[in-house]
Design a protein around this motif. Sequence first.
Motif, PDB file in Angstrom:
ATOM      1  N   LEU A 136     -68.482 -15.558 -92.297  1.00  0.00           N
ATOM      2  CA  LEU A 136     -69.653 -15.654 -93.175  1.00  0.00           C
ATOM      3  C   LEU A 136     -69.816 -14.392 -94.016  1.00  0.00           C
ATOM      4  O   LEU A 136     -70.240 -14.458 -95.178  1.00  0.00           O
ATOM      5  CB  LEU A 136     -70.913 -15.889 -92.337  1.00  0.00           C
ATOM      6  N   ARG A 137     -69.469 -13.237 -93.436  1.00  0.00           N
ATOM      7  CA  ARG A 137     -69.601 -11.984 -94.174  1.00  0.00           C
ATOM      8  C   ARG A 137     -68.682 -11.959 -95.395  1.00  0.00           C
ATOM      9  O   ARG A 137     -69.054 -11.457 -96.462  1.00  0.00           O
ATOM     10  CB  ARG A 137     -69.291 -10.802 -93.257  1.00  0.00           C
ATOM     11  N   SER A 138     -67.473 -12.502 -95.222  1.00  0.00           N
ATOM     12  CA  SER A 138     -66.541 -12.526 -96.357  1.00  0.00           C
ATOM     13  C   SER A 138     -67.023 -13.453 -97.466  1.00  0.00           C
ATOM     14  O   SER A 138     -66.659 -13.284 -98.629  1.00  0.00           O
ATOM     15  CB  SER A 138     -65.156 -12.972 -95.874  1.00  0.00           C
ATOM     16  N   GLU A 139     -67.872 -14.431 -97.120  1.00  0.00           N
ATOM     17  CA  GLU A 139     -68.353 -15.380 -98.119  1.00  0.00           C
ATOM     18  C   GLU A 139     -69.706 -14.990 -98.717  1.00  0.00           C
ATOM     19  O   GLU A 139     -69.928 -15.157 -99.917  1.00  0.00           O
ATOM     20  CB  GLU A 139     -68.470 -16.772 -97.485  1.00  0.00           C
ATOM     21  N   TYR A 140     -70.605 -14.461 -97.863  1.00  0.00           N
ATOM     22  CA  TYR A 140     -71.972 -14.234 -98.312  1.00  0.00           C
ATOM     23  C   TYR A 140     -72.418 -12.771 -98.264  1.00  0.00           C
ATOM     24  O   TYR A 140     -73.524 -12.463 -98.723  1.00  0.00           O
ATOM     25  CB  TYR A 140     -72.949 -15.068 -97.458  1.00  0.00           C
ATOM     26  N   GLY A 141     -71.610 -11.890 -97.695  1.00  0.00           N
ATOM     27  CA  GLY A 141     -72.038 -10.499 -97.565  1.00  0.00           C
ATOM     28  C   GLY A 141     -72.614 -10.244 -96.185  1.00  0.00           C
ATOM     29  O   GLY A 141     -73.037 -11.171 -95.477  1.00  0.00           O
ATOM     30  N   ALA A 142     -72.644  -8.963 -95.790  1.00  0.00           N
ATOM     31  CA  ALA A 142     -73.036  -8.599 -94.426  1.00  0.00           C
ATOM     32  C   ALA A 142     -74.483  -8.963 -94.116  1.00  0.00           C
ATOM     33  O   ALA A 142     -74.793  -9.506 -93.053  1.00  0.00           O
ATOM     34  CB  ALA A 142     -72.798  -7.105 -94.202  1.00  0.00           C
ATOM     35  N   THR A 143     -75.405  -8.661 -95.038  1.00  0.00           N
ATOM     36  CA  THR A 143     -76.835  -8.894 -94.773  1.00  0.00           C
ATOM     37  C   THR A 143     -77.136 -10.374 -94.583  1.00  0.00           C
ATOM     38  O   THR A 143     -77.794 -10.774 -93.616  1.00  0.00           O
ATOM     39  CB  THR A 143     -77.685  -8.332 -95.921  1.00  0.00           C
ATOM     40  N   GLU A 144     -76.653 -11.205 -95.490  1.00  0.00           N
ATOM     41  CA  GLU A 144     -76.922 -12.642 -95.400  1.00  0.00           C
ATOM     42  C   GLU A 144     -76.197 -13.252 -94.200  1.00  0.00           C
ATOM     43  O   GLU A 144     -76.749 -14.140 -93.526  1.00  0.00           O
ATOM     44  CB  GLU A 144     -76.491 -13.328 -96.696  1.00  0.00           C
ATOM     45  N   ALA A 145     -74.982 -12.800 -93.919  1.00  0.00           N
ATOM     46  CA  ALA A 145     -74.236 -13.335 -92.774  1.00  0.00           C
ATOM     47  C   ALA A 145     -74.960 -13.031 -91.468  1.00  0.00           C
ATOM     48  O   ALA A 145     -75.066 -13.886 -90.584  1.00  0.00           O
ATOM     49  CB  ALA A 145     -72.826 -12.740 -92.746  1.00  0.00           C
ATOM     50  N   ARG A 146     -75.475 -11.821 -91.332  1.00  0.00           N
ATOM     51  CA  ARG A 146     -76.222 -11.485 -90.112  1.00  0.00           C
ATOM     52  C   ARG A 146     -77.469 -12.341 -89.992  1.00  0.00           C
ATOM     53  O   ARG A 146     -77.794 -12.828 -88.907  1.00  0.00           O
ATOM     54  CB  ARG A 146     -76.592 -10.001 -90.118  1.00  0.00           C
ATOM     55  N   ARG A 147     -78.175 -12.542 -91.094  1.00  0.00           N
ATOM     56  CA  ARG A 147     -79.377 -13.377 -91.051  1.00  0.00           C
ATOM     57  C   ARG A 147     -79.048 -14.788 -90.602  1.00  0.00           C
ATOM     58  O   ARG A 147     -79.755 -15.380 -89.776  1.00  0.00           O
ATOM     59  CB  ARG A 147     -80.040 -13.399 -92.422  1.00  0.00           C
ATOM     60  N   MET A 148     -77.946 -15.341 -91.095  1.00  0.00           N
ATOM     61  CA  MET A 148     -77.561 -16.708 -90.757  1.00  0.00           C
ATOM     62  C   MET A 148     -77.179 -16.822 -89.288  1.00  0.00           C
ATOM     63  O   MET A 148     -77.588 -17.768 -88.596  1.00  0.00           O
ATOM     64  CB  MET A 148     -76.392 -17.142 -91.649  1.00  0.00           C
ATOM     65  N   VAL A 149     -76.411 -15.844 -88.785  1.00  0.00           N
ATOM     66  CA  VAL A 149     -75.987 -15.905 -87.382  1.00  0.00           C
ATOM     67  C   VAL A 149     -77.176 -15.720 -86.452  1.00  0.00           C
ATOM     68  O   VAL A 149     -77.336 -16.451 -85.459  1.00  0.00           O
ATOM     69  CB  VAL A 149     -74.906 -14.838 -87.116  1.00  0.00           C
ATOM     70  N   GLU A 150     -78.049 -14.752 -86.748  1.00  0.00           N
ATOM     71  CA  GLU A 150     -79.216 -14.529 -85.896  1.00  0.00           C
ATOM     72  C   GLU A 150     -80.151 -15.734 -85.920  1.00  0.00           C
ATOM     73  O   GLU A 150     -80.738 -16.092 -84.890  1.00  0.00           O
ATOM     74  CB  GLU A 150     -79.957 -13.271 -86.352  1.00  0.00           C
ATOM     75  N   GLN A 151     -80.279 -16.363 -87.063  1.00  0.00           N
ATOM     76  CA  GLN A 151     -81.113 -17.560 -87.162  1.00  0.00           C
ATOM     77  C   GLN A 151     -80.541 -18.688 -86.308  1.00  0.00           C
ATOM     78  O   GLN A 151     -81.273 -19.411 -85.621  1.00  0.00           O
ATOM     79  CB  GLN A 151     -81.229 -17.986 -88.620  1.00  0.00           C
ATOM     80  N   ASP A 152     -79.215 -18.841 -86.327  1.00  0.00           N
ATOM     81  CA  ASP A 152     -78.584 -19.891 -85.535  1.00  0.00           C
ATOM     82  C   ASP A 152     -78.676 -19.590 -84.042  1.00  0.00           C
ATOM     83  O   ASP A 152     -78.849 -20.501 -83.228  1.00  0.00           O
ATOM     84  CB  ASP A 152     -77.122 -20.045 -85.950  1.00  0.00           C
ATOM     85  N   ILE A 153     -78.552 -18.306 -83.670  1.00  0.00           N
ATOM     86  CA  ILE A 153     -78.688 -17.928 -82.258  1.00  0.00           C
ATOM     87  C   ILE A 153     -80.085 -18.255 -81.758  1.00  0.00           C
ATOM     88  O   ILE A 153     -80.266 -18.801 -80.655  1.00  0.00           O
ATOM     89  CB  ILE A 153     -78.366 -16.433 -82.077  1.00  0.00           C
ATOM     90  N   ALA A 154     -81.116 -17.917 -82.553  1.00  0.00           N
ATOM     91  CA  ALA A 154     -82.496 -18.211 -82.167  1.00  0.00           C
ATOM     92  C   ALA A 154     -82.719 -19.722 -82.032  1.00  0.00           C
ATOM     93  O   ALA A 154     -83.381 -20.178 -81.099  1.00  0.00           O
ATOM     94  CB  ALA A 154     -83.461 -17.620 -83.194  1.00  0.00           C
ATOM     95  N   ALA A 155     -82.139 -20.509 -82.942  1.00  0.00           N
ATOM     96  CA  ALA A 155     -82.288 -21.968 -82.865  1.00  0.00           C
ATOM     97  C   ALA A 155     -81.593 -22.520 -81.623  1.00  0.00           C
ATOM     98  O   ALA A 155     -82.118 -23.433 -80.967  1.00  0.00           O
ATOM     99  CB  ALA A 155     -81.708 -22.607 -84.130  1.00  0.00           C
ATOM    100  N   SER A 156     -80.434 -21.960 -81.281  1.00  0.00           N
ATOM    101  CA  SER A 156     -79.716 -22.411 -80.080  1.00  0.00           C
ATOM    102  C   SER A 156     -80.528 -22.126 -78.825  1.00  0.00           C
ATOM    103  O   SER A 156     -80.566 -22.940 -77.889  1.00  0.00           O
ATOM    104  CB  SER A 156     -78.356 -21.726 -80.003  1.00  0.00           C
ATOM    105  N   LYS A 157     -81.196 -20.974 -78.789  1.00  0.00           N
ATOM    106  CA  LYS A 157     -82.018 -20.641 -77.626  1.00  0.00           C
ATOM    107  C   LYS A 157     -83.202 -21.580 -77.513  1.00  0.00           C
ATOM    108  O   LYS A 157     -83.574 -21.998 -76.402  1.00  0.00           O
ATOM    109  CB  LYS A 157     -82.493 -19.190 -77.729  1.00  0.00           C
TER     110      LYS A 157
END
Length: 203
Positions: A136-157
Amino acid sequence: MIRTCSDCPGTIGKYSKSGRCKPCAMRIMHADPAYAARRDAATRTMNRTPEIRAKRSAALKARYANPAARKAMSDAALKQLAENPELAARRRELGAASFRAFHARGDYDWSAHHRARVDKRLSWCPADRLAEYQKLRSEYGATEARRMVEQDIAASKRRAKAEPDTFERQMARIAAGAAVMDAPDFRTAGPAHTLGGVASGML
């Protein structure tokens, strides 16, 4: 009678022998190469003293602990370098020479250093999501990639809490080190005694 400085309009004390005020006298004195050499030598000797080094280190750490003071020092240093290109160039050269000397010694594990930096920077990301984050970082940049992964982790929990607990999930928690506890018994205890003759009458 009020005496004035020979270099500025400032007043001087009656014991002044130079005819200058203290700021002007200090400026002239520090501009003297012989005095500057003695001053720098004394400063280097003092800075090698363990007690002085420890005292200055403690004072700087205490000052840097204050965010406002830290920002003021940083802004002042940047302003000084911006206004004095020669000083900025000299600082860059000193830093580069120091780094070259440090690197030439060859006694530092740079691989471990870079691994530690990467691990610290990615400490928020679980190991099983690292490949996903890097993609995701290679596609959207570090900041947006982290936001997307953290959002998905929170949804999984949230989904995991909403789903009923399964035997497989319980075994996974035990494998991860969770303790096994006896379930509490909420049943009401029976009477400790019976009325006399009741038991024998039922025989």
